[in-house]
Each structure stands twice: as C-alpha cells, then as structure tokens.
Scaffold this motif. Structure first.
Motif, short mmCIF file in Angstrom:
data_model
loop_
_atom_site.label_atom_id
_atom_site.label_comp_id
_atom_site.label_asym_id
_atom_site.label_seq_id
_atom_site.Cartn_x
_atom_site.Cartn_y
_atom_site.Cartn_z
N LYS A 173 0.82 -1.15 0.00
CA LYS A 173 -0.05 -0.05 0.08
C LYS A 173 0.82 1.21 0.14
O LYS A 173 1.87 1.32 0.79
CB LYS A 173 -0.87 0.02 1.21
CG LYS A 173 -2.08 1.33 1.10
CD LYS A 173 -2.86 1.19 2.51
CE LYS A 173 -3.71 2.35 2.47
NZ LYS A 173 -4.52 2.18 3.79
N THR B 95 2.12 4.91 0.58
CA THR B 95 2.07 6.12 1.67
C THR B 95 1.19 7.39 1.00
O THR B 95 1.27 7.39 -0.47
CB THR B 95 3.24 6.45 2.33
OG1 THR B 95 4.18 6.99 1.42
CG2 THR B 95 3.73 5.44 2.97
N GLU B 96 0.94 8.48 1.41
CA GLU B 96 0.49 9.45 0.86
C GLU B 96 1.83 10.22 -0.34
O GLU B 96 1.52 10.55 -1.23
CB GLU B 96 0.36 10.61 1.75
CG GLU B 96 -0.42 11.77 1.17
CD GLU B 96 -0.96 12.98 2.18
OE1 GLU B 96 -1.09 14.12 1.92
OE2 GLU B 96 -0.93 12.52 3.24
N ALA B 97 3.00 10.04 0.49
CA ALA B 97 4.27 10.58 -0.37
C ALA B 97 4.14 9.79 -1.61
O ALA B 97 4.71 10.05 -2.62
CB ALA B 97 5.25 10.38 0.50
N GLU C 56 2.11 7.61 -3.27
CA GLU C 56 1.04 8.28 -4.36
C GLU C 56 1.28 9.48 -5.14
O GLU C 56 1.37 9.18 -6.09
CB GLU C 56 -0.20 8.28 -3.45
CG GLU C 56 -0.98 7.16 -2.94
CD GLU C 56 -2.34 7.29 -2.26
OE1 GLU C 56 -2.72 8.51 -2.19
OE2 GLU C 56 -2.99 6.33 -1.90
N ARG C 57 2.15 10.36 -4.47
CA ARG C 57 2.37 11.51 -5.21
C ARG C 57 3.29 11.33 -5.89
O ARG C 57 3.50 11.79 -7.12
CB ARG C 57 2.86 12.98 -4.00
CG ARG C 57 1.39 13.33 -3.36
CD ARG C 57 1.93 14.81 -2.81
NE ARG C 57 3.10 14.71 -2.16
CZ ARG C 57 3.06 14.61 -0.78
NH1 ARG C 57 2.23 14.13 0.06
NH2 ARG C 57 4.46 14.55 -0.28
#
Length: 306
Positions: free
Chosen positions: A57, A59-61, A63-64
């Motif tokens: 999965k 992380t937010e970083a 995904e960016r």
C-alpha cells in the motif's frame, strides 16, 4: 546520481500490486526489489509504501511520487521497446489525405522504400490535420490553403483543374461546355474548384437542375468518372494515372486554365533536423519535380492528358 533502477522497480511494484508479482515480471527476486525500494526511500528521505499482508500500500508520499513519475517511466519503457523491436530500423509516420495517398503517393512510394531500406514507412490516410504536440506523426501532407503559422509549410505542386470523363462517355475535345447538362455531373464536395465556378469561368449560367452525384472523397470521384458514371471536375494530380493510361480524357477543347496549390508538406521546424524527415521531404520534392516535368511534356487537356 538518480537511482533509475530503484525507480523502475518501485514503478513496476505499484503497477503489479505486490512485490512478488513485480519480481516475477522483472525476473528478479522479491528481496532484490525490496532492497531497491528501500534504497529509493533512503534517497528521497521518506517512506513510499508499506506491506499489507501480501500486498503493498502506498503512503501519501508514495502516491504523489508515483503520479509524478508514472508517465515518464512508461514513455521510457515504450521508447526502449520500440528501439529493441525495430533494431536499426527507423519508423517514419506520414499523414496524408486518402486521395493523395491512393492516387499520387502510393504509386511512387516504392522508390523511397528502395532508397531507404532502413526506414519503415507508416502511412496514416486521413484528412484530419495533425496535432504535432499530441500525435506521433513526422510529416503531414495536408489539404488546405497553406496557412498554418509556426510550422514548416511548402506547397507540394500547382495542380490544374478541368473536366474529365471516360472516353466511352465522350471523346477528348468533342463537347462544348453547354453540352455538359446532357450528362450527369460528378461533384467532389471537398474539391478546391467546384462546378459553379467552372461554369462561371467559361461564361455559362448553369441550368436550375441537372443530373449529379456527389462524393466526399476525390479518389471516389476519379474512379466514378473512369467507370463511366458521368463528367467530373478534378485535379490533374489526383487523376494522373487515369489520364496517362487513357481511362480519362478531357471532353472539351481548350478548357480554362484553373490552377491551385491544395496539397502541402507540413511539419514542425524541429522535425527537419531528423534525417528520416529530411530524406522523405527531399524525395517528395524530387518526385514532384519529375511529375511536373512529365505533365509539361504530355501536352494540353485537349490532347486528353494534362
């Protein structure tokens, strides 16, 4: 130095959905991928993904980061596959209107291929103008008036427009313009010269009604006229083979000299630095010059040729 190997493994893992699937696809061990992703995280100074069971999965970083690199990695992969697949070959993509492709370009294309065996030619036969920023097209042989700012534009050749028909309909030079209303007139709806203009040029007011058939492609017009469907008004460039072979003749003596440049060589200026583009344009120019010399030597429309 940017860790490209680690970036490609991170990209492959995200697309595959798990480290094991990515490892199988890339032909490496799962631990090798884990090590590369860990080294990328150390390089970036942030965590990119976490394991959730057998899956990963972002992380937010992560995904960016994936969103920012995805298109670039895909383009690199595609370019690499193309170069591997074609080896030393180069692909030249030419967009050209269907009639020009069929009637003028295709009969001559063998000489270009023979001279440049290392170039694989792809012809895209459509009337849609190319958006060079978005489409993978090298040269556009475009129909129109030649006004496309910001692009390299050169007229292909001056064409002459005059009536033609099968010799089974009427012999060369045997009719007067007023006689045309006894025959079906074939219309090319996208042609630069239309029947009303031709009749006005010869000083005749068309009758209110006449037999006609309309086509939206000039090659259909040429084939219809050669097949005896009626009298067409077309460009000598588009019907040269039929004129030369005697399948079409001009049924009126001394037709008015109506000329226009309707086909254009178009491409971005930076494409001219590519050897495949320069070779193709130089070949086109030579073929154009040879065709114009052939036209000049053939005679007049009244003789059934030009």
């Amino acid at each position: 130095m940017i860790p490209m190997r680690a970036i490609s493994m991170f990209h492959a893992t995200v697309k595959a959905g798990s480290i094991s699937s990515a490892a199988q696809e890339l032909g490496v061990t799962p631990s090798a991928i884990s090590q590369q992703i860990h080294s990328l995280e150390l390089f970036l100074g942030t965590s990119l993904m976490v394991k959730v069971g057998r899956q990963v999965k972002l992380t937010e970083a992560g995904e960016r980061y994936f969103e920012m690199i995805s298109n670039g990695v895909d383009q690199i992969a595609e370019a690499t596959q193309r170069l591997r697949g074609y080896r030393a070959a180069t692909v030249l993509t030419v967009r050209a209107a269907p009639t020009l492709s069929t009637k003028w370009l295709l009969p001559r294309l063998g000489s270009f291929i023979g001279r440049h065996p290392q170039i694989d030619v792809r012809i895209d036969g459509t009337n849609e103008p190319t958006n060079f920023d978005r489409e993978d097209v090298d040269v556009d042989l475009r129909h129109g008036e030649g006004r496309w700012p910001g692009l390299f534009v050169e007229g292909l050749a001056e064409e002459r427009f005059f009536p033609v028909c099968s010799p089974g309909i009427a012999a060369a030079g045997s009719l007067k313009p007023a006689d045309f209303f006894r025959y079906r007139l074939i219309h090319s709806v996208k042609s630069a010269v239309q029947w009303p203009h031709w009749f006005a040029t010869v000083g005749i007011s068309p009758e209110q009604r006449w037999q006609r058939v309309l086509f939206d492609r000039s090659h259909m017009v040429v084939d219809a006229a050669a097949g005896g469907l009626g009298i067409a008004l077309e460009s000598n460039m588009m019907m040269w083979n039929e004129l030369r072979d005697g399948r079409l003749v001009c049924p009126v003596p001394n037709p008015p000299p109506i000329t226009a440049v309707t086909q254009w060589i178009v491409c971005p200026h930076d494409r001219l630095r590519l050897s495949k583009v320069r070779s193709f344009i130089e070949w086109l120019q030579a073929e154009r010059d040879a065709w114009l010399a052939e036209v000049a030597a053939a005679g007049s429309p009244a003789a059934g040729i030009v």
